[in-house]
Scaffold this active site. Sequence first.
Site, PDB file in Angstrom:
ATOM      1  N   HIS A 145       0.826  -1.222   0.000  1.00 41.37           N
ATOM      2  CA  HIS A 145       0.000   0.000   0.000  1.00 41.37           C
ATOM      3  C   HIS A 145       0.855   1.264   0.000  1.00 41.37           C
ATOM      4  O   HIS A 145       0.363   2.336  -0.326  1.00 41.37           O
ATOM      5  CB  HIS A 145      -0.922  -0.002   1.223  1.00 41.37           C
ATOM      6  CG  HIS A 145      -1.992  -1.050   1.141  1.00 41.37           C
ATOM      7  ND1 HIS A 145      -3.309  -0.761   0.910  1.00 41.37           N
ATOM      8  CD2 HIS A 145      -1.922  -2.404   1.237  1.00 41.37           C
ATOM      9  CE1 HIS A 145      -4.021  -1.892   0.879  1.00 41.37           C
ATOM     10  NE2 HIS A 145      -3.193  -2.901   1.081  1.00 41.37           N
ATOM     11  N   ASP A 156       2.994   9.395  -0.748  1.00 44.17           N
ATOM     12  CA  ASP A 156       1.906   8.527  -0.300  1.00 44.17           C
ATOM     13  C   ASP A 156       1.725   7.418  -1.314  1.00 44.17           C
ATOM     14  O   ASP A 156       1.836   7.665  -2.524  1.00 44.17           O
ATOM     15  CB  ASP A 156       0.606   9.348  -0.185  1.00 44.17           C
ATOM     16  CG  ASP A 156      -0.228   8.903   0.999  1.00 44.17           C
ATOM     17  OD1 ASP A 156      -0.142   7.720   1.370  1.00 44.17           O
ATOM     18  OD2 ASP A 156      -0.969   9.744   1.546  1.00 44.17           O
TER      19      ASP A 156
HETATM   20  O1  F6P Z   1      -0.124   1.727   4.012  1.00 42.37           O
HETATM   21  C1  F6P Z   1       0.025   2.314   5.225  1.00 42.37           C
HETATM   22  C2  F6P Z   1      -1.026   1.970   6.225  1.00 42.37           C
HETATM   23  O2  F6P Z   1      -1.054   0.606   6.478  1.00 42.37           O
HETATM   24  C3  F6P Z   1      -2.367   2.484   5.782  1.00 42.37           C
HETATM   25  O3  F6P Z   1      -3.065   1.648   4.995  1.00 42.37           O
HETATM   26  C4  F6P Z   1      -3.054   2.860   7.027  1.00 42.37           C
HETATM   27  O4  F6P Z   1      -3.745   4.023   6.803  1.00 42.37           O
HETATM   28  C5  F6P Z   1      -1.960   3.104   7.986  1.00 42.37           C
HETATM   29  O5  F6P Z   1      -0.774   2.632   7.432  1.00 42.37           O
HETATM   30  C6  F6P Z   1      -2.259   2.539   9.342  1.00 42.37           C
HETATM   31  O6  F6P Z   1      -1.207   2.695  10.207  1.00 42.37           O
HETATM   32  P1  F6P Z   1      -1.165   1.969  11.608  1.00 42.37           P
HETATM   33  O7  F6P Z   1      -1.692   0.589  11.394  1.00 42.37           O
HETATM   34  O8  F6P Z   1       0.268   1.986  12.007  1.00 42.37           O
HETATM   35  O9  F6P Z   1      -2.048   2.754  12.508  1.00 42.37           O
END
Ligand code: F6P
Length: 482
Positions: free
Chosen positions: A181, A389
Amino acid sequence: MDETIFGRALTELRDAAAGSLATADAGRLIVVSNRVAPIEEGQPTAGGLAAGVLDALQNMGGLWIGWSGEISDAGSRILPEKQKGKIRLQTVDFAKADYDEYYRGFANSALWPVLHYRSALARFSRSDYAGYRRVNELFASAVADALAPQDVVWAHDYHLLGLAAALREKGVINRLGIFLHTPFPAAAVFMTIPVHADLARALCQYDLIGFQTESDRRAFEDYVLREADGHLLPGRALMAFGRVVRTGVYPIGVQTEEIREQAEPPADCPQMARLHRSIGDSKLIISVDRLDYSKGLNERFQAYERFLEQNETRRGDVTFLQIAPPSRSDVEGYREIRLELEREAGRINGRFAELDWTPLRYLNKGFARQMLMPMYARADIGLVTPMRDGMNLVAKEFVAAQNPIDPGVLVLSQFAGAACELKAALLVNPHDPDEIAAALERALSMPLAERRERHAEMMAVLRRNSLTVWRDRFLGDLNGRA
Ligand code: F6P
């Protein structure tokens, strides 16, 4: 390359393209991601990935394995399954050491900054990497326990680069795919991670690696060809570390119709009434981001300040609403950005506010999707300016939430994956406050016909590449559909 290996690789590729549709259709889908969505209604969203996977799984069903969000004194352990609609959910508690070394350590203090081109912020340690591998093995055990011969496994994101390698070590031969992602950086940047070769070798244990954009895919390919002695095969496949791995570009999408429905709140929605009472008819600029240094929040505040300096007549008639739920607050770098933004928000408001006007509203909390969509629809501008991003689903959701009769304008960073598709947004360089300030003024004075035209163009792209299309394309390729 050795002729026999090359020949074997081509045969494997042909088999993959031809044979496995029936096999995979008979098998079940197992999704693995670190974060799983809160599947109760009305909870704040847990970020793009979890919301996207939840939507994608909701109507097709499958087993979803991920972290419970809990740190347990009882050590890391796999919890019993729960059923929610068609989704079977299996979560894992982490021991404190696993949380520290895997999540807080290697994933978020080393990988995350490097993948977002911020190597200078990365903190690497061997023990964190050992913890990362340990947790990938723990997830692999949960997968292996549930796995039947025909099942396919779809892993998500940078937390699970080692999952396939851990499964292969257990003798698993099922189809394994991963979708990243985040961005994948240029080879020279990726190589700042001391264990880059190990990570690349582990990644190549998957059968399919999906990226958000072609430039991410190319960067990985370039690394494998130049640094891992890999070879290019037909169909965007690579031969590396004695295996064939396919690569592809699958920009994650959104469910446009569902978002548009959510964007029309009931007439008596109390929160929207409060928002309306407090800002009246004035222009609204909205931004929604996890509080993360990759999101360009500080630079955005500076740009808004520049806009207020340069456009005196707009003062008093515009509100910038920045929603920024705290995130990873125990990871170095995240505390600092929070303090910095609080200071900046206070300073900008102190400089420009009037008795009856607060130019910048900075909210450190999350909102449920059902609340965010009407706010997007009410806004005149969606300001989405990350420094880097993978995709940025807020940009897509903002567009999908607009009323096509009178749509708002998207101001979007050229360094968000979404910029590859949303070319009708006002694209800006997030490093340039003057350019962002000019785009804000241009958006506020944009004629209705142009707003409609840009919105229609972006909607056509979003409809063509919905979340369902994203899911089906990835799984189709993983299952070997040509
Ligand atoms: O791709 C990065 C990501 O996994 C996103 O999909 C999501 O918004 C974010 O990081 C969530 O971060 P965390 O799980 O560390 O709160």
